[in-house]
Design an enzyme around this catalytic site. Structure first.
Site, PDB file in Angstrom:
ATOM      1  CE1 TYR A 144      -3.744   2.450   0.749  1.00  0.00           C
ATOM      2  CE2 TYR A 144      -2.344   3.262   2.511  1.00  0.00           C
ATOM      3  CZ  TYR A 144      -3.452   3.403   1.706  1.00  0.00           C
ATOM      4  OH  TYR A 144      -4.268   4.498   1.856  1.00  0.00           O
ATOM      5  CG  ASP A 239       5.926   3.624   0.595  1.00  0.00           C
ATOM      6  OD1 ASP A 239       6.284   4.289   1.596  1.00  0.00           O
ATOM      7  OD2 ASP A 239       4.743   3.484   0.256  1.00  0.00           O
ATOM      8  CE  LYS A 267       2.406   4.703   8.306  1.00  0.00           C
ATOM      9  NZ  LYS A 267       1.008   4.988   8.598  1.00  0.00           N
TER      10      LYS A 267
HETATM   11  N1  HOZ Z   1      -2.781   3.793   6.244  1.00  0.00           N
HETATM   12  C1  HOZ Z   1      -2.905   3.457   7.618  1.00  0.00           C
HETATM   13  C2  HOZ Z   1      -2.834   1.992   7.817  1.00  0.00           C
HETATM   14  N2  HOZ Z   1      -1.740   1.324   7.243  1.00  0.00           N
HETATM   15  C3  HOZ Z   1      -4.193   3.959   8.217  1.00  0.00           C
HETATM   16  C4  HOZ Z   1      -4.076   5.287   8.796  1.00  0.00           C
HETATM   17  C5  HOZ Z   1      -5.263   5.686   9.691  1.00  0.00           C
HETATM   18  O1  HOZ Z   1      -6.338   5.157   9.557  1.00  0.00           O
HETATM   19  O2  HOZ Z   1      -5.065   6.556  10.512  1.00  0.00           O
END
Ligand code: HOZ
Length: 427
Positions: A144, A239, A267
């Site tokens: 992802y 990534d 992050k």
């Molecule tokens: N993309 C995040 C999980 N891999 C989710 C982020 C969120 O829902 O805060």
């Protein structure tokens, strides 16, 4: 566990916010529960509106490697807000963070700050296309890279959790430029490269997949990607939104000794505030506007509060023995959970790299999306709810990663292992 107020708030939220949440996986839908509404956090803990306290292994989905509300980060952000929360003009803070990133991450000679991981990957791909003059990109099933159109093809995380790996709303004309190989299979990459000879701008990969659960790269996989890209003139993008500053200060590229052409970050680099970044070799990055023609911009890019949180977080990561301590905590916890499953006679496949780990509810091994997707998600949901009842807050999906922070004390880890034992026995 009493959760009346969370239930009330979720009902209200659903009237005004699609699905009641601002990011899909937060909804707890795939585990058949209602989400908890959170009021505060400190160290390894979060509290919900009903006053329940949890040991948190979501860590805001990765950023909170120091635990919540580290006093040094909080203090400096408070000072920064007093000086002005956004200027839309350059600040010295941006240079400070850029220098720290360039020093830490082997592949990055220049870096551009953005406000999210999605922006980082989307912009990195545009730049790779601009640099090579080619349209096609290659990604891996179950990886992802945020929610840009061309990346929502066989995507992991919430897209996989909710069964929409190919999202409606992405025109087939966009998706046709995205090729999908199997994670950990160089053969599948070679086949696609041969079929699309000379037309691929970049290969983008999570060097440790973290959005289909945690799936480490097999020996030689990342090295193999590097060789293919070198031979074929393809840009290799790691990534590292999840793995950057997480598995080592220099991310997975430092850990495995494989240097990509470009890297995306998010992050941890924002220390809990919204930051993403992409960087790489100077000759590629120089093509970015205004020094080059590839356009990318953002009102809140390089925001002073976010830069401050990032700078303070990165400073703290460089204190003596930080990653060693985090490794020890994480190894202890993951081994404890695996042992608890074994003692309960319940089969799991446990994976871990540094402070990222996952318990896959399967009898087989997990090396790619097909093997991850074979997990028993119903059993995971029961386990998830059992853990929550015991005061342990995990990501509400089999296809996510658990994160350990430096703030987790030994007693938190022991409590988590004991809770896991109880939850596995109840399955
Ligand atoms: N993309 C995040 C999980 N891999 C989710 C982020 C969120 O829902 O805060």
């Amino acid at each position: 566990m009493k959760n009346n107020r969370s239930v009330e708030l979720f009902k209200e939220a659903q009237q005004f916010i699609p699905g009641g949440v601002n990011s899909p996986v937060r909804a707890f839908k795939s585990v058949g529960a209602d989400p908890l509404f959170i009021t505060k956090a400190a160290g390894p803990n979060i509290w919900d509106v009903d006053g329940n306290r949890f040991i948190d292994f979501v860590g805001s989905w990765g950023p909170m490697i120091l635990g919540h509300c580290h006093p040094q980060v909080v203090e400096e952000v408070k000072k920064a807000v007093d000086a002005g929360s956004s200027f839309g003009a350059p600040t010295e803070l941006e240079i400070t963070l850029a220098k720290m990133v360039v020093k830490a991450v082997p592949s990055i000679e220049m870096v551009r700050m953005v406000s999210s991981g999605t922006e980082a990957t989307m912009s990195a791909i545009r730049l790779a296309r601009g640099y090579t003059g080619k349209d096609k990109i290659l990604k891996f099933a179950g990886c992802y890279h945020g929610h840009a159109d061309s990346l929502l093809v066989k995507a992991g995380s919430g897209a996989a959790t909710f069964g929409v790996p190919d999202s409606p709303g992405v025109p087939p004309d966009f998706a046709k430029h995205t090729l999908t190989a199997d994670f950990n299979s160089l053969e599948s990459v070679r086949t696609l490269v041969a079929q699309n000879n000379g037309n691929i701008a970049c290969i983008i990969v999570e060097p440790i997949a973290g959005n289909m659960g945690t799936v480490p790269p097999r020996d030689g996989f990342l090295e193999g990607l590097r060789s293919i890209c070198d031979e074929e003139g393809i840009i290799l993008i790691f990534d590292e939104v999840m793995t950057g500053f997480r598995v080592a200060l220099g991310g997975a590229q430092e850990l495995y000794g494989v240097t990509p052409d470009m890297t995306t970050l998010g992050k941890i680099i924002g220390g809990g505030l919204p930051v993403g970044a992409f960087g790489g070799k100077k000759d590629i990055m120089s093509l970015l506007s205004p020094s080059g023609g590839v356009y990318q911009a953002g009102t809140l890019s390089g925001n002073p509060l976010a830069m401050t949180a990032g700078i303070e977080t990165l400073k703290l990561l460089q204190t003596d023995g930080f990653y060693q301590k985090l490794e020890e905590k994480s190894a202890y916890l993951a081994a404890g959970i695996e042992r608890a499953a074994k003692e309960a006679g319940y089969p799991i496949y446990s994976t871990r790299v540094g402070s990222m780990f996952c318990a896959f509810f399967t009898k087989g091994e997990v090396h790619d999306w097909a093997t991850a997707a074979a997990c028993d998600t119903k059993a995971f949901a029961t386990y998830f709810k059992g853990m929550l009842d015991e005061g342990i807050y995990l990501a509400p999906s089999q296809f996510e990663t658990a994160f350990v922070s430096i703030a987790h004390a030994d007693s938190d880890l022991d409590k988590t292992i004991a809770a896991a034992g109880k939850a596995f026995k109840a399955l």
